[in-house]
Design a protein around this motif. Structure first.
Motif, short mmCIF file in Angstrom:
data_model
loop_
_atom_site.label_atom_id
_atom_site.label_comp_id
_atom_site.label_asym_id
_atom_site.label_seq_id
_atom_site.Cartn_x
_atom_site.Cartn_y
_atom_site.Cartn_z
N HIS A 108 33.41 40.72 38.80
CA HIS A 108 34.15 41.82 38.19
C HIS A 108 35.29 41.24 37.35
O HIS A 108 35.73 40.11 37.58
CB HIS A 108 34.73 42.72 39.28
N ALA A 109 35.78 42.06 36.40
CA ALA A 109 36.89 41.62 35.55
C ALA A 109 38.07 41.22 36.44
O ALA A 109 38.32 41.88 37.44
CB ALA A 109 37.28 42.75 34.60
N PRO A 110 38.78 40.16 36.11
CA PRO A 110 38.67 39.34 34.89
C PRO A 110 37.64 38.20 34.95
O PRO A 110 37.74 37.25 34.18
CB PRO A 110 40.08 38.79 34.73
N PHE A 111 36.64 38.33 35.82
CA PHE A 111 35.50 37.40 35.83
C PHE A 111 35.91 35.94 36.04
O PHE A 111 35.43 35.04 35.36
CB PHE A 111 34.68 37.55 34.54
N GLN A 112 36.82 35.72 36.97
CA GLN A 112 37.26 34.35 37.23
C GLN A 112 36.70 33.86 38.54
O GLN A 112 36.61 34.61 39.50
CB GLN A 112 38.79 34.31 37.24
N GLN A 113 36.32 32.61 38.54
CA GLN A 113 35.86 31.99 39.79
C GLN A 113 36.87 30.93 40.17
O GLN A 113 36.72 29.76 39.88
CB GLN A 113 34.48 31.36 39.58
N GLU A 114 37.94 31.43 40.79
CA GLU A 114 39.04 30.52 41.14
C GLU A 114 39.49 30.81 42.55
O GLU A 114 40.57 31.38 42.76
CB GLU A 114 40.25 30.78 40.22
N PRO A 115 38.69 30.43 43.52
CA PRO A 115 39.07 30.72 44.90
C PRO A 115 40.47 30.18 45.23
O PRO A 115 41.17 30.75 46.06
CB PRO A 115 38.01 29.98 45.74
#
Ligand code: GBH
Length: 444
Positions: A175-182
């Motif tokens: 989902h927005a903002p579509f970041q993969q930053e655990p």
């Protein structure tokens, strides 16, 4: 027994999913406007959606005929404050003033969600939920909305499903903002929960009439294998553990409702402590009800089976592939009210399917009727058992933009033809109308 006389029967929507008019009357861009390109099924978007912005009178008339006691909708932050802070777009506020007036004239209680995911893009460019400044950005926006709408609005929800906009937005990237930053989760969790606390203060400070405030979280609800005390205890422990990762319930609900933050979540986040005692006190503002979006439950693993306990070979599931688990409403009502000790408002429940207008011009959706019937019997069971349940909100009043899944998933009681914006009441609309009129007496 059965449902109390003042039970709140309602239906819900969210701004970005229904309004459309994405650039009209001075609206700014949100992250779902600016960033969703290419990330939504069929490359769809919310630019027009149900065009509720222009059809709200017709839509409220349908709600009135339906007999809704309340309508839960969200205010679009970028519509009201195009840059997220500072400049207020009065025309955007006018839309919500007109909407709550229309609801008032129809005798429907408005329930406002302040944040349902479409963060102003301008704020995203400054870090969005990762930036601690968002705590005051959000407070400023909440002040503006409360001042404008609290003449008519008494029920407020600060945030819809932090699980989704934080977890799916910054960890999973769906989902927005579509970041993969655990690695951003500790900061996001801090900012989201502190923003909730500040928002509650702002609502109380600015409201023109006594506000009733809650949140609309969701989360992984585990169901007991059977009704033995040991199985019930096991499920309760799992429900409030960090097992579900950022989808776990206690992660987002303990601080606002209990003033504590789970140790197992800290361990998962790799921090010794996420909040100081003073910060926990900030987050732990008095709240009036416990809202919860509840669609299904998580089944426990079944030994020797590829399925969990909510599924079996060929088991019923909705078009979202969510299992049909009516008992989730009973166990949810029990576990959530026992832990958080406030009246429960089911802020969302419903099912997606691929409905269409049939040859006779009607939309027959017997599965949704059966779904509702089964789930509401379980809710009645919870009420009869004495758990304080104040209301039920069907998701959604009408078909709409289902985020990354676009328009394929239809959750509405009202069918929307997106080519013409024609509304058709589904069979389930008439069924729910009878249910509300009889206050649930028509449930077998
Ligand atoms: C909601 O999201 C949204 O608020 C709404 O905007 C959306 O349109 C609607 O529901 C339909 O999708 O038991 O651990 O597997 C719902 C997303 C679905 C998240 C169920 C939690 C259960 C988690 N939720 N899910 S788990």
């Amino acid at each position: 027994m059965g449902f109390p006389k003042d039970f709140f029967w309602g239906a819900a929507s969210a701004a970005h999913q229904v309004e459309g008019a994405y650039l009209e009357d001075g609206k700014g861009l949100g992250i779902w406007d600016a960033l969703a390109g290419g990330r939504v099924a069929h490359n769809e978007n919310g630019n027009t959606a149900c065009d509720h912005y222009h059809h709200y009178k017709e839509d409220v008339a349908l709600m009135k005929d339906l007999g809704l006691k309340h309508y839960r909708f969200s205010v679009s932050w970028p519509r009201v404050m195009p840059d997220g802070t500072g400049r207020v777009n009065e025309k955007g506020l006018d839309f919500y003033r007109a909407l709550v007036d229309e609801l008032g004239a129809a005798g429907i209680e408005p329930m406002v969600t302040l944040f349902h995911w479409n963060l102003p893009y301008a704020l995203h460019q400054q870090g969005g939920w990762k930036n601690p400044a968002i705590i005051e950005w959000f407070a400023g926006y909440v002040e503006v909305v409360t001042r404008a709408l609290s003449g008519r609005v008494r029920y407020w929800m600060t945030l819809n499903e932090p699980q989704c906009f934080a977890g799916l937005g910054y960890e999973v990237g769906e989902h927005a903002p579509f970041q993969q930053e655990p690695e951003s989760l500790p900061a996001v969790t801090r900012n989201v929960l502190l923003a909730h606390g500040r928002a509650v203060q702002e609502i109380r400070r600015n409201a023109q009439q006594t506000p009733h405030i809650g949140m609309a979280p969701t989360g992984s609800l585990y169901m007991p294998r059977d009704e033995s005390p040991a199985a019930v205890e096991e499920a309760r422990q799992l429900c409030f553990s960090a097992l579900g990762g950022s989808f776990s319930i206690a992660w987002w609900c303990d601080a606002p409702y209990l003033g504590s933050f789970p140790e197992d979540v800290c361990r998962r986040l790799g921090v010794k402590e996420l909040f100081s005692p003073g910060e926990l006190a900030q987050i732990h503002q008095p709240l009036d009800f416990f809202g919860f979006n509840l669609y299904h439950a998580v089944g426990l693993p079944v030994p020797g089976s590829a399925y969990d306990s909510t599924r079996y070979q060929g088991s019923p599931r909705t078009s979202m592939d969510w299992p049909v688990v009516p008992e989730a409403l009973y166990w949810g009502a029990k576990f959530l009210t026992e832990r958080y000790k406030l009246p429960l408002l089911i802020t969302e429940n419903g099912m997606g399917s691929n409905d269409w207008v049939m040859l006779d011009g009607q939309v027959h959706d017997p599965q949704r009727i059966d779904y509702l019937h089964r789930y509401l019997r379980e809710l009645r069971r919870a009420v009869d058992a004495g758990f304080p349940v104040m209301g039920y909100t069907y998701w959604s009043i009408m078909d709409n933009f289902e985020w990354a899944k676009g328009y394929d998933q239809r959750f509405g009681l009202v069918y929307v033809d997106y080519r013409t914006q024609k509304r058709t009441c589904k069979d389930s609309y008439y069924w729910y109308r009878d249910l509300i009129a009889s206050n649930g007496a028509n449930l077998l």
